[in-house]
Design an enzyme around this catalytic site. Structure first.
Site, PDB file in Angstrom:
ATOM      1  N   CYS A   1      -0.246   3.990  -9.674  1.00 28.06           N
ATOM      2  CA  CYS A   1      -0.097   3.920  -8.213  1.00 28.06           C
ATOM      3  C   CYS A   1       0.945   2.846  -7.915  1.00 28.06           C
ATOM      4  CB  CYS A   1      -1.434   3.680  -7.519  1.00 28.06           C
ATOM      5  SG  CYS A   1      -2.211   2.097  -7.898  1.00 28.06           S
TER       6      CYS A   1
ATOM      7  N   CYS B   1      -5.719  -0.806  -6.325  1.00 22.80           N
ATOM      8  CA  CYS B   1      -6.753   0.019  -5.683  1.00 22.80           C
ATOM      9  C   CYS B   1      -6.914   1.379  -6.383  1.00 22.80           C
ATOM     10  CB  CYS B   1      -6.412   0.264  -4.208  1.00 22.80           C
ATOM     11  SG  CYS B   1      -6.196  -1.228  -3.217  1.00 22.80           S
ATOM     12  N   ARG B   2      -5.989   2.316  -6.135  1.00 20.62           N
ATOM     13  CA  ARG B   2      -6.201   3.708  -6.527  1.00 20.62           C
ATOM     14  C   ARG B   2      -6.204   3.952  -8.033  1.00 20.62           C
ATOM     15  NH1 ARG B   2      -1.420   6.000  -3.066  1.00 20.62           N
ATOM     16  NH2 ARG B   2      -0.649   3.971  -3.777  1.00 20.62           N
ATOM     17  N   SER B   3      -5.172   3.453  -8.742  1.00 19.29           N
ATOM     18  CA  SER B   3      -5.112   3.803 -10.180  1.00 19.29           C
ATOM     19  C   SER B   3      -6.216   3.132 -10.993  1.00 19.29           C
ATOM     20  CB  SER B   3      -3.717   3.574 -10.777  1.00 19.29           C
ATOM     21  OG  SER B   3      -3.335   2.228 -10.721  1.00 19.29           O
TER      22      SER B   3
ATOM     23  N   ASN C   1      -1.432  -0.974  -8.595  1.00 19.97           N
ATOM     24  CA  ASN C   1      -2.444  -1.032  -9.665  1.00 19.97           C
ATOM     25  C   ASN C   1      -3.588  -1.969  -9.250  1.00 19.97           C
ATOM     26  OD1 ASN C   1      -2.725  -2.032 -13.153  1.00 19.97           O
ATOM     27  ND2 ASN C   1      -3.508  -0.213 -12.218  1.00 19.97           N
TER      28      ASN C   1
ATOM     29  N   ASP D   1      -3.041   5.821   0.388  1.00 20.87           N
ATOM     30  CA  ASP D   1      -3.255   4.458  -0.101  1.00 20.87           C
ATOM     31  C   ASP D   1      -4.258   3.719   0.785  1.00 20.87           C
ATOM     32  OD1 ASP D   1      -3.107   1.922  -1.124  1.00 20.87           O
ATOM     33  OD2 ASP D   1      -0.929   1.962  -1.364  1.00 20.87           O
TER      34      ASP D   1
HETATM   35  P1  4NP Z   1      -2.547   0.734  -4.681  1.00 18.29           P
HETATM   36  O1  4NP Z   1      -2.542  -0.006  -3.257  1.00 18.29           O
HETATM   37  O2  4NP Z   1      -1.130   1.255  -4.904  1.00 18.29           O
HETATM   38  O3  4NP Z   1      -3.537   1.836  -4.512  1.00 18.29           O
HETATM   39  O4  4NP Z   1      -2.943  -0.303  -5.701  1.00 18.29           O
HETATM   40  C1  4NP Z   1      -1.775  -1.140  -2.966  1.00 18.29           C
HETATM   41  C2  4NP Z   1      -2.281  -2.393  -3.234  1.00 18.29           C
HETATM   42  C3  4NP Z   1      -1.556  -3.513  -2.894  1.00 18.29           C
HETATM   43  C4  4NP Z   1      -0.331  -3.381  -2.275  1.00 18.29           C
HETATM   44  C5  4NP Z   1       0.181  -2.126  -2.008  1.00 18.29           C
HETATM   45  C6  4NP Z   1      -0.540  -0.997  -2.361  1.00 18.29           C
HETATM   46  N1  4NP Z   1       0.390  -4.542  -1.916  1.00 18.29           N
HETATM   47  O5  4NP Z   1       1.356  -4.420  -1.159  1.00 18.29           O
HETATM   48  O6  4NP Z   1      -0.001  -5.644  -2.346  1.00 18.29           O
END
Ligand code: 4NP
Length: 154
Positions: A8, A13-15, A11, A122
């Protein structure tokens, strides 16, 4: 052996949710030793941090335990993986670009294995961790059905 890397953006939340959900599914089916499952992100905002608390709470509410430390995708991820499973179109574009020739035929949207397709929105932005969980759980279940139909050998 089937090597699966979920990817994702952060790394965070989703992955990592997908990594722990698929690990639980293969364990429950008694086929964990036929799989290597990991996750990473296309960007390094969150490198070195544990899974985001709301994601951990959502996983626990569904009986999924485990942890992960956020890290950025490497060349080794691309070379070693049979499947690079991404959450949305941005991840798809970024991973295809990063992977180049080595990624040919390995990069898939996770929900492309479901009959309905689509992307995992997301939850960092939507704040809807339940929706992310149910999308990822459905994607992992359908992906597992797909690989098991193809046949798994240790
Ligand atoms: P992920 O979500 O891609 O599902 O891990 C996010 C987590 C943090 C951020 C962006 C997306 N961030 O901007 O810190």
């Amino acid at each position: 052996m089937i090597r699966v890397t979920f990817v994702c953006l952060g790394n965070f939340c989703r992955s990592p949710m997908a990594e722990l959900i698929l690990k639980k599914m293969v364990k429950e089916r008694g086929i964990a030793s036929s799989f290597e499952i990991t996750s990473c992100g296309t960007f390094s905002y969150d490198e070195g941090t544990p899974i985001y608390d709301p994601a951990v709470r959502t996983l626990r509410a569904h009986g999924v335990e485990g942890d992960h430390t956020a890290r950025k995708i490497t060349r080794e991820d691309v070379e070693k993986s049979d499947y690079l499973l991404v959450m949305d179109e941005n991840n798809y574009r970024d991973v295809v670009e990063f992977a180049g020739e080595d990624g040919k035929g390995k990069v898939f949207l996770l929900l492309s294995f479901t009959p309905r397709g689509g992307v995992v929105a997301d939850p960092w932005f939507t704040h809807d961790f339940e929706k992310a969980y149910s999308d990822i759980e459905e994607g992992c279940r359908c992906f597992l059905d797909f690989v098991l139909k193809k046949g798994v050998s240790a």
